[in-house]
Design a protein around this motif. Structure first.
Motif, PDB file in Angstrom:
ATOM      1  N   ASP A 275       0.826  -1.204   0.000  1.00 28.71           N
ATOM      2  CA  ASP A 275       0.000   0.000   0.000  1.00 28.71           C
ATOM      3  C   ASP A 275       0.865   1.260   0.000  1.00 28.71           C
ATOM      4  O   ASP A 275       2.073   1.212   0.200  1.00 28.71           O
ATOM      5  CB  ASP A 275      -1.013   0.001   1.143  1.00 28.71           C
ATOM      6  N   THR A 276       0.202   2.381  -0.246  1.00 27.56           N
ATOM      7  CA  THR A 276       0.934   3.637  -0.404  1.00 27.56           C
ATOM      8  C   THR A 276       1.604   4.094   0.893  1.00 27.56           C
ATOM      9  O   THR A 276       2.594   4.818   0.844  1.00 27.56           O
ATOM     10  CB  THR A 276       0.017   4.747  -0.944  1.00 27.56           C
ATOM     11  N   ASP A 277       1.113   3.653   2.051  1.00 27.84           N
ATOM     12  CA  ASP A 277       1.770   4.004   3.313  1.00 27.84           C
ATOM     13  C   ASP A 277       3.069   3.218   3.487  1.00 27.84           C
ATOM     14  O   ASP A 277       3.964   3.654   4.199  1.00 27.84           O
ATOM     15  CB  ASP A 277       0.841   3.779   4.500  1.00 27.84           C
ATOM     16  N   GLN A 278       3.170   2.061   2.827  1.00 23.07           N
ATOM     17  CA  GLN A 278       4.437   1.334   2.836  1.00 23.07           C
ATOM     18  C   GLN A 278       5.401   1.952   1.821  1.00 23.07           C
ATOM     19  O   GLN A 278       6.608   1.980   2.045  1.00 23.07           O
ATOM     20  CB  GLN A 278       4.202  -0.144   2.534  1.00 23.07           C
TER      21      GLN A 278
ATOM     22  N   PRO B 225       5.623   6.446   3.882  1.00 20.06           N
ATOM     23  CA  PRO B 225       4.860   6.616   5.124  1.00 20.06           C
ATOM     24  C   PRO B 225       4.361   8.047   5.333  1.00 20.06           C
ATOM     25  O   PRO B 225       4.989   9.015   4.904  1.00 20.06           O
ATOM     26  CB  PRO B 225       5.864   6.217   6.203  1.00 20.06           C
ATOM     27  N   LYS B 226       3.226   8.149   5.993  1.00 24.48           N
ATOM     28  CA  LYS B 226       2.510   9.428   6.146  1.00 24.48           C
ATOM     29  C   LYS B 226       3.328  10.524   6.803  1.00 24.48           C
ATOM     30  O   LYS B 226       3.126  11.695   6.511  1.00 24.48           O
ATOM     31  CB  LYS B 226       1.208   9.197   6.918  1.00 24.48           C
TER      32      LYS B 226
ATOM     33  N   GLY C 240      -4.472   1.236  -0.908  1.00 20.24           N
ATOM     34  CA  GLY C 240      -4.474   2.125   0.249  1.00 20.24           C
ATOM     35  C   GLY C 240      -4.876   3.531  -0.132  1.00 20.24           C
ATOM     36  O   GLY C 240      -5.654   3.737  -1.058  1.00 20.24           O
ATOM     37  N   SER C 241      -4.319   4.514   0.562  1.00 20.11           N
ATOM     38  CA  SER C 241      -4.727   5.905   0.337  1.00 20.11           C
ATOM     39  C   SER C 241      -4.269   6.385  -1.042  1.00 20.11           C
ATOM     40  O   SER C 241      -3.369   5.818  -1.651  1.00 20.11           O
ATOM     41  CB  SER C 241      -4.159   6.813   1.429  1.00 20.11           C
TER      42      SER C 241
ATOM     43  N   ARG D 168      -2.578   8.932  -2.041  1.00 20.40           N
ATOM     44  CA  ARG D 168      -1.504   9.936  -2.039  1.00 20.40           C
ATOM     45  C   ARG D 168      -0.651   9.886  -3.306  1.00 20.40           C
ATOM     46  O   ARG D 168      -0.110   8.862  -3.684  1.00 20.40           O
ATOM     47  CB  ARG D 168      -0.632   9.786  -0.796  1.00 20.40           C
TER      48      ARG D 168
END
Length: 196
Positions: free
Chosen positions: A20-23, A26-27, A80-81, A83
């Motif tokens: 996912d995009t957080d991997q 990261p935020k 995921g998100s 972003r």
């Protein structure tokens, strides 16, 4: 953006699904307002220990993948998100092409809008690329003009890409550049428009 016609590069295999995009980014690193500088944080939680030192057990830290520009991963890459920083981080790190059996829709579109070529190949073809890339120095060609992926031995596969996105990548256009291809018509409209 730089045009992509045929890209030849070193392959990095990331044999994981549902990345996912957080991997990817990261935020806590989404504080920049420009597209540059995100590459250092790519896959941060996998690449680094809690003390900030590179992890020896994460393959992207190995010298053999130092100049990789083609990422091969498992299905549902970029979930995921939504972003846009995720393709920015991949590109800033040096990746120009991402190959996977499937992508999250928003991530896929964000790639094409930011100069990264997302290539969908069948699972069995992706697995062959991953196995080959475990050998040091494995390089492939990604030919966007003819929509095919091949190496110097016997690997070859075809892929598809919507024509609008293909034209954007072939010409190095973002959506503003696409709009400006109609500049003469825009000017003509503006000249004829009555202002009240």
């Amino acid at each position: 953006m730089e045009p992509i016609r045929v890209h030849e590069g070193l392959v990095y295999p990331l044999n994981r699904s549902n990345i996912d995009t957080d991997q990817i980014i990261p935020k806590q690193f989404l504080k920049r307002i420009s597209r540059q500088g995100f590459g250092q944080f790519l896959f941060f939680n996998w690449r680094f220990n809690n003390d900030g030192e590179p992890r020896e057990d994460f393959s992207l830290n190995k010298p053999q993948y130092k100049d990789a520009s083609i990422l091969v991963a498992g299905e549902n890459f970029g979930c995921g998100s939504s972003r846009e920083h995720a393709p920015w981080a991949l590109q800033d790190f040096g990746f120009k092409v991402v190959i996977a059996p499937s992508f999250a829709d928003i991530f896929y579109n964000n790639c094409t809008k930011n100069g990264i070529l997302p290539v969908v190949l069948p699972e069995e073809k992706v697995q062959v690329l991953m196995e080959n890339a475990e050998t040091s120095g494995y390089r492939i060609h990604v030919d966007l003009e003819n929509k095919r992926v091949y190496d110097s031995n016997d690997f070859e596969a075809s892929f598809d890409l919507p024509e609008y996105q293909r034209e954007m990548l072939l010409n190095g256009w973002d959506e503003i550049a696409v709009t400006l291809t109609h500049e003469s018509k825009i000017d003509q409209f503006e000249d004829q428009r009555q202002v009240f």
